[in-house]
Design a protein around this motif. Structure first.
Motif, PDB file in Angstrom:
ATOM      1  N   THR A  70       0.829  -1.209   0.000  1.00 49.78           N
ATOM      2  CA  THR A  70       0.000   0.000   0.000  1.00 49.78           C
ATOM      3  C   THR A  70       0.860   1.254   0.000  1.00 49.78           C
ATOM      4  O   THR A  70       0.586   2.215  -0.732  1.00 49.78           O
ATOM      5  CB  THR A  70      -0.926   0.001   1.226  1.00 49.78           C
ATOM      6  OG1 THR A  70      -1.752  -1.156   1.194  1.00 49.78           O
ATOM      7  CG2 THR A  70      -1.795   1.251   1.248  1.00 49.78           C
TER       8      THR A  70
ATOM      9  N   PRO B  44       1.055   8.146   2.881  1.00 48.26           N
ATOM     10  CA  PRO B  44       0.089   7.071   2.679  1.00 48.26           C
ATOM     11  C   PRO B  44      -0.808   6.869   3.899  1.00 48.26           C
ATOM     12  O   PRO B  44      -0.323   6.853   5.030  1.00 48.26           O
ATOM     13  CB  PRO B  44       0.974   5.838   2.452  1.00 48.26           C
ATOM     14  CG  PRO B  44       2.283   6.391   1.985  1.00 48.26           C
ATOM     15  CD  PRO B  44       2.437   7.678   2.744  1.00 48.26           C
ATOM     16  N   SER B  45      -2.085   6.744   3.658  1.00 42.55           N
ATOM     17  CA  SER B  45      -3.151   6.439   4.624  1.00 42.55           C
ATOM     18  C   SER B  45      -3.673   7.682   5.327  1.00 42.55           C
ATOM     19  O   SER B  45      -2.922   8.596   5.678  1.00 42.55           O
ATOM     20  CB  SER B  45      -2.716   5.410   5.675  1.00 42.55           C
ATOM     21  OG  SER B  45      -2.093   6.012   6.776  1.00 42.55           O
TER      22      SER B  45
ATOM     23  N   LYS C  40      -2.020  10.908   7.617  1.00 43.06           N
ATOM     24  CA  LYS C  40      -2.278  12.296   7.214  1.00 43.06           C
ATOM     25  C   LYS C  40      -2.835  13.078   8.406  1.00 43.06           C
ATOM     26  O   LYS C  40      -2.445  14.232   8.644  1.00 43.06           O
ATOM     27  CB  LYS C  40      -3.271  12.334   6.050  1.00 43.06           C
ATOM     28  CG  LYS C  40      -2.712  11.884   4.715  1.00 43.06           C
ATOM     29  CD  LYS C  40      -3.770  12.015   3.632  1.00 43.06           C
ATOM     30  CE  LYS C  40      -3.212  11.725   2.244  1.00 43.06           C
ATOM     31  NZ  LYS C  40      -2.906  10.304   2.060  1.00 43.06           N
TER      32      LYS C  40
ATOM     33  N   ARG D  83       1.623   6.411  -7.020  1.00 43.00           N
ATOM     34  CA  ARG D  83       0.470   7.146  -7.547  1.00 43.00           C
ATOM     35  C   ARG D  83       0.672   8.646  -7.360  1.00 43.00           C
ATOM     36  O   ARG D  83       0.448   9.447  -8.288  1.00 43.00           O
ATOM     37  CB  ARG D  83      -0.799   6.697  -6.839  1.00 43.00           C
ATOM     38  CG  ARG D  83      -2.077   7.430  -7.287  1.00 43.00           C
ATOM     39  CD  ARG D  83      -3.168   7.291  -6.240  1.00 43.00           C
ATOM     40  NE  ARG D  83      -2.780   7.915  -4.972  1.00 43.00           N
ATOM     41  CZ  ARG D  83      -3.439   7.753  -3.833  1.00 43.00           C
ATOM     42  NH1 ARG D  83      -4.488   6.965  -3.770  1.00 43.00           N
ATOM     43  NH2 ARG D  83      -3.029   8.377  -2.735  1.00 43.00           N
ATOM     44  N   ASP D  84       1.102   9.054  -6.165  1.00 46.28           N
ATOM     45  CA  ASP D  84       1.305  10.476  -5.900  1.00 46.28           C
ATOM     46  C   ASP D  84       2.473  11.026  -6.707  1.00 46.28           C
ATOM     47  O   ASP D  84       2.450  12.183  -7.157  1.00 46.28           O
ATOM     48  CB  ASP D  84       1.518  10.706  -4.412  1.00 46.28           C
ATOM     49  CG  ASP D  84       0.234  10.535  -3.603  1.00 46.28           C
ATOM     50  OD1 ASP D  84      -0.865  10.607  -4.197  1.00 46.28           O
ATOM     51  OD2 ASP D  84       0.322  10.332  -2.374  1.00 46.28           O
TER      52      ASP D  84
ATOM     53  N   SER E  12       3.961  12.748  -0.247  1.00 46.14           N
ATOM     54  CA  SER E  12       2.965  11.685  -0.202  1.00 46.14           C
ATOM     55  C   SER E  12       2.966  11.065   1.188  1.00 46.14           C
ATOM     56  O   SER E  12       4.001  10.559   1.639  1.00 46.14           O
ATOM     57  CB  SER E  12       3.282  10.605  -1.249  1.00 46.14           C
ATOM     58  OG  SER E  12       2.452   9.467  -1.091  1.00 46.14           O
TER      59      SER E  12
ATOM     60  N   SER F 241       2.384   1.588  -3.562  1.00 44.10           N
ATOM     61  CA  SER F 241       1.399   1.905  -4.602  1.00 44.10           C
ATOM     62  C   SER F 241       0.886   3.335  -4.462  1.00 44.10           C
ATOM     63  O   SER F 241       0.752   4.059  -5.464  1.00 44.10           O
ATOM     64  CB  SER F 241       0.242   0.913  -4.573  1.00 44.10           C
ATOM     65  OG  SER F 241      -0.481   0.997  -3.363  1.00 44.10           O
ATOM     66  N   GLN F 242       0.623   3.770  -3.220  1.00 42.76           N
ATOM     67  CA  GLN F 242       0.159   5.144  -3.026  1.00 42.76           C
ATOM     68  C   GLN F 242       1.274   6.147  -3.298  1.00 42.76           C
ATOM     69  O   GLN F 242       1.038   7.224  -3.846  1.00 42.76           O
ATOM     70  CB  GLN F 242      -0.390   5.311  -1.615  1.00 42.76           C
ATOM     71  CG  GLN F 242      -1.680   4.550  -1.382  1.00 42.76           C
ATOM     72  CD  GLN F 242      -2.343   4.873  -0.054  1.00 42.76           C
ATOM     73  OE1 GLN F 242      -2.005   5.852   0.609  1.00 42.76           O
ATOM     74  NE2 GLN F 242      -3.308   4.055   0.340  1.00 42.76           N
TER      75      GLN F 242
END
Length: 256
Positions: A209, A227-228, A232, A216-217, A225, A212-213
């Motif tokens: 995860t 993630p999750s 954040k 993506r960012d 970035s 992949s995130q």
């Protein structure tokens, strides 16, 4: 997607996951780490599953001669690197005063000097071609007082924000990927048995995860970035917390 990606710290943890996902997306790879045998295992796995070309470059990045070899590979105009992933790293106990200062110096070099030099080398060719991406694996620790680890990651986040703003208009983006506590072998290498890091299960992330995130960012050109949603939120709250409270939070467990 990048045609060729160079990944440091590629023999374990998030580095392996970056290799798997980037190759699955069609990228050829250059894998960098100290352990040649482990690198070859990762390379064989990726080749078998994806059919991509995988180059192995065994190097200790805190050794000046080895770092020079990797820097030269990043800068090789005849075999360009389209995506640089600065992932190599290690952790130390959080008690700076009790740590060996030479260990701290190597820690600083690997987390700050190495990505700075490799980013500088990558930017020369990327800017000339008008395209390219740099991914710096930082940490939520970079937003929270956390001994020299947080300080190093804070530098990486700040640098990534600046570089993305400065060079994005010329086709080159830089993204700091800032995971929280992630299931890899990072903690085991520090001698922390699984389950003894003092972190609640819901705070742990999966490496797939995170990568992949992060990718993506990076594809979207984001400077940072995280993630999750849970992390954040934590990063947002950390900006409001008094320094003493933030420092106590930073003493919990081990990130990345």
């Amino acid at each position: 997607m990048a045609r060729t990606a160079l990944i440091t710290g590629a023999s374990s943890g998030l580095g392996v996951e970056f290799a798997r996902q980037l190759a699955a997306k069609g990228a050829d790879l250059v894998l960098v780490a100290r352990d040649a045998e482990s690198l070859e295992r990762v390379a064989d796995e990726v080749r078998a599953k994806t059919g991509r070309t995988v180059e192995v470059l065994a190097a200790d990045l805190v050794d000046p001669a080895d770092l020079a070899r990797v820097t030269a590979r990043v800068a090789d105009a005849e075999h360009p690197i389209d995506l640089l992933v600065n992932n190599a790293g290690f952790g130390l106990p959080l008690d700076f005063a009790a740590n060996d200062i030479e260990d701290e110096a190597r820690h600083l070099a690997l987390h700050v000097e190495v990505p700075m030099r490799l980013s500088h080398a990558a930017l020369q060719g990327m800017l000339a071609r008008g395209s390219g991406k740099i991914v710096n694996v930082a940490s939520v620790a970079g937003f929270i007082p956390r001994s020299t680890y947080g300080a190093c990651k804070g530098w990486l986040i700040s640098f990534s924000r600046w570089a993305n703003g400065r060079y994005r208009g010329e086709g080159v983006t830089t993204t700091a990927v800032c995971p929280g506590f992630t299931h890899t072998d990072f903690h085991a290498r520090m001698g922390l048995p699984k389950g003894q890091e003092g972190i609640k299960p819901f705070m742990w992330l999966d490496a797939r995860t995170v990568v992949s995130q992060g990718l993506r960012d990076a594809a979207r050109g984001k400077a940072v970035s995280v993630p999750s949603l849970r992390y954040k939120t934590l990063v947002g709250l950390s900006r409001l917390a008094p320094p003493s409270l933030a420092a106590r939070v930073g003493e919990q467990g081990r990130s990345r």
